[in-house]
Motif scaffolding. Structure first.
Motif, PDB file in Angstrom:
ATOM      1  N   ARG A  94       0.853  -1.193   0.000  1.00 34.83           N
ATOM      2  CA  ARG A  94       0.000   0.000   0.000  1.00 34.83           C
ATOM      3  C   ARG A  94       0.882   1.234   0.000  1.00 34.83           C
ATOM      4  O   ARG A  94       1.839   1.316   0.757  1.00 34.83           O
ATOM      5  CB  ARG A  94      -0.884   0.027   1.240  1.00 34.83           C
ATOM      6  CG  ARG A  94      -1.885  -1.089   1.305  1.00 34.83           C
ATOM      7  CD  ARG A  94      -2.643  -1.059   2.616  1.00 34.83           C
ATOM      8  NE  ARG A  94      -3.389  -2.280   2.802  1.00 34.83           N
ATOM      9  CZ  ARG A  94      -4.572  -2.527   2.229  1.00 34.83           C
ATOM     10  NH1 ARG A  94      -5.133  -1.645   1.468  1.00 34.83           N
ATOM     11  NH2 ARG A  94      -5.178  -3.675   2.438  1.00 34.83           N
ATOM     12  N   LYS A  95       0.545   2.176  -0.878  1.00 34.64           N
ATOM     13  CA  LYS A  95       1.229   3.467  -0.855  1.00 34.64           C
ATOM     14  C   LYS A  95       0.264   4.540  -1.319  1.00 34.64           C
ATOM     15  O   LYS A  95      -0.758   4.248  -1.951  1.00 34.64           O
ATOM     16  CB  LYS A  95       2.502   3.460  -1.693  1.00 34.64           C
ATOM     17  CG  LYS A  95       2.334   3.289  -3.175  1.00 34.64           C
ATOM     18  CD  LYS A  95       3.692   3.307  -3.853  1.00 34.64           C
ATOM     19  CE  LYS A  95       3.555   2.996  -5.339  1.00 34.64           C
ATOM     20  NZ  LYS A  95       4.861   2.944  -6.004  1.00 34.64           N
ATOM     21  N   ALA A  96       0.583   5.776  -0.995  1.00 29.92           N
ATOM     22  CA  ALA A  96      -0.301   6.898  -1.314  1.00 29.92           C
ATOM     23  C   ALA A  96      -0.258   7.191  -2.813  1.00 29.92           C
ATOM     24  O   ALA A  96       0.812   7.186  -3.427  1.00 29.92           O
ATOM     25  CB  ALA A  96       0.113   8.127  -0.527  1.00 29.92           C
ATOM     26  N   ASN A  97      -1.437   7.459  -3.384  1.00 28.52           N
ATOM     27  CA  ASN A  97      -1.504   7.843  -4.790  1.00 28.52           C
ATOM     28  C   ASN A  97      -1.376   9.370  -4.896  1.00 28.52           C
ATOM     29  O   ASN A  97      -1.017  10.041  -3.924  1.00 28.52           O
ATOM     30  CB  ASN A  97      -2.791   7.323  -5.441  1.00 28.52           C
ATOM     31  CG  ASN A  97      -4.049   7.865  -4.797  1.00 28.52           C
ATOM     32  OD1 ASN A  97      -4.006   8.749  -3.946  1.00 28.52           O
ATOM     33  ND2 ASN A  97      -5.179   7.322  -5.181  1.00 28.52           N
ATOM     34  N   ASP A  98      -1.690   9.938  -6.061  1.00 28.14           N
ATOM     35  CA  ASP A  98      -1.548  11.382  -6.286  1.00 28.14           C
ATOM     36  C   ASP A  98      -2.390  12.211  -5.326  1.00 28.14           C
ATOM     37  O   ASP A  98      -1.994  13.310  -4.923  1.00 28.14           O
ATOM     38  CB  ASP A  98      -1.951  11.737  -7.726  1.00 28.14           C
ATOM     39  CG  ASP A  98      -1.111  10.976  -8.738  1.00 28.14           C
ATOM     40  OD1 ASP A  98       0.018  10.581  -8.372  1.00 28.14           O
ATOM     41  OD2 ASP A  98      -1.577  10.780  -9.860  1.00 28.14           O
ATOM     42  N   LYS A  99      -3.545  11.691  -4.946  1.00 28.65           N
ATOM     43  CA  LYS A  99      -4.463  12.425  -4.068  1.00 28.65           C
ATOM     44  C   LYS A  99      -4.162  12.193  -2.592  1.00 28.65           C
ATOM     45  O   LYS A  99      -4.850  12.717  -1.726  1.00 28.65           O
ATOM     46  CB  LYS A  99      -5.900  12.021  -4.369  1.00 28.65           C
ATOM     47  CG  LYS A  99      -6.313  12.355  -5.791  1.00 28.65           C
ATOM     48  CD  LYS A  99      -7.695  11.851  -6.104  1.00 28.65           C
ATOM     49  CE  LYS A  99      -8.028  12.110  -7.564  1.00 28.65           C
ATOM     50  NZ  LYS A  99      -9.290  11.505  -7.946  1.00 28.65           N
ATOM     51  N   GLY A 100      -3.168  11.363  -2.284  1.00 27.78           N
ATOM     52  CA  GLY A 100      -2.794  11.096  -0.902  1.00 27.78           C
ATOM     53  C   GLY A 100      -3.548   9.945  -0.260  1.00 27.78           C
ATOM     54  O   GLY A 100      -3.367   9.674   0.919  1.00 27.78           O
ATOM     55  N   LYS A 101      -4.368   9.258  -1.034  1.00 29.32           N
ATOM     56  CA  LYS A 101      -5.133   8.137  -0.501  1.00 29.32           C
ATOM     57  C   LYS A 101      -4.327   6.850  -0.673  1.00 29.32           C
ATOM     58  O   LYS A 101      -3.681   6.641  -1.707  1.00 29.32           O
ATOM     59  CB  LYS A 101      -6.465   8.015  -1.245  1.00 29.32           C
ATOM     60  CG  LYS A 101      -7.364   6.951  -0.684  1.00 29.32           C
ATOM     61  CD  LYS A 101      -8.707   6.937  -1.378  1.00 29.32           C
ATOM     62  CE  LYS A 101      -9.569   5.846  -0.757  1.00 29.32           C
ATOM     63  NZ  LYS A 101     -10.832   5.689  -1.423  1.00 29.32           N
TER      64      LYS A 101
END
Length: 113
Positions: A94-101
């Motif tokens: 799991r890692k944050a996408n462009d929107k931080g989710k």
């Protein structure tokens, strides 16, 4: 989110609708789409994989009773998510996408799932 099983992770690496590959057991090597995830039991039902025979007791609607084939549940530790880009089974993280989710990604290719 708390799990009912002691020592179980709060989130699972498999979700309904994922394409998964069975990595151990009688159905080893087979792939299919997850129909249902039983979070409390840490098991998943995969379409057309691990078929079992279920005997149905006679009742008013079905006086003869019957025997039907259905999918049996498989422990989630025996399943790996198939990377949609490469088509191979891969570990997920799991890692944050462009929107931080937080979003799942394939550790093999680095692509989001």
């Amino acid at each position: 989110m708390e799990s009912k099983v002691k020592g179980a992770p709060a989130k699972l690496h498999i979700r309904k609708g994922d394409t998964v590959k069975v990595i151990s057991g009688n159905a080893k090597g087979e792939t299919g789409v997850v129909k249902q995830v039983l979070v409390g039991k840490l098991r998943a039902t995969v379409e057309n994989v691990n078929m079992i025979t279920k005997h149905i007791k006679p009742n008013a609607q079905n006086p003869q009773g019957s025997i039907e084939k259905r999918e049996g549940a498989i422990h989630i530790s025996n399943l790996m998510v198939v990377d949609p880009k490469t088509g191979e089974a891969a570990k997920t993280g799991r890692k944050a996408n462009d929107k931080g989710k937080l979003q799942r990604f394939s550790k093999k290719s680095g692509n989001f799932i």
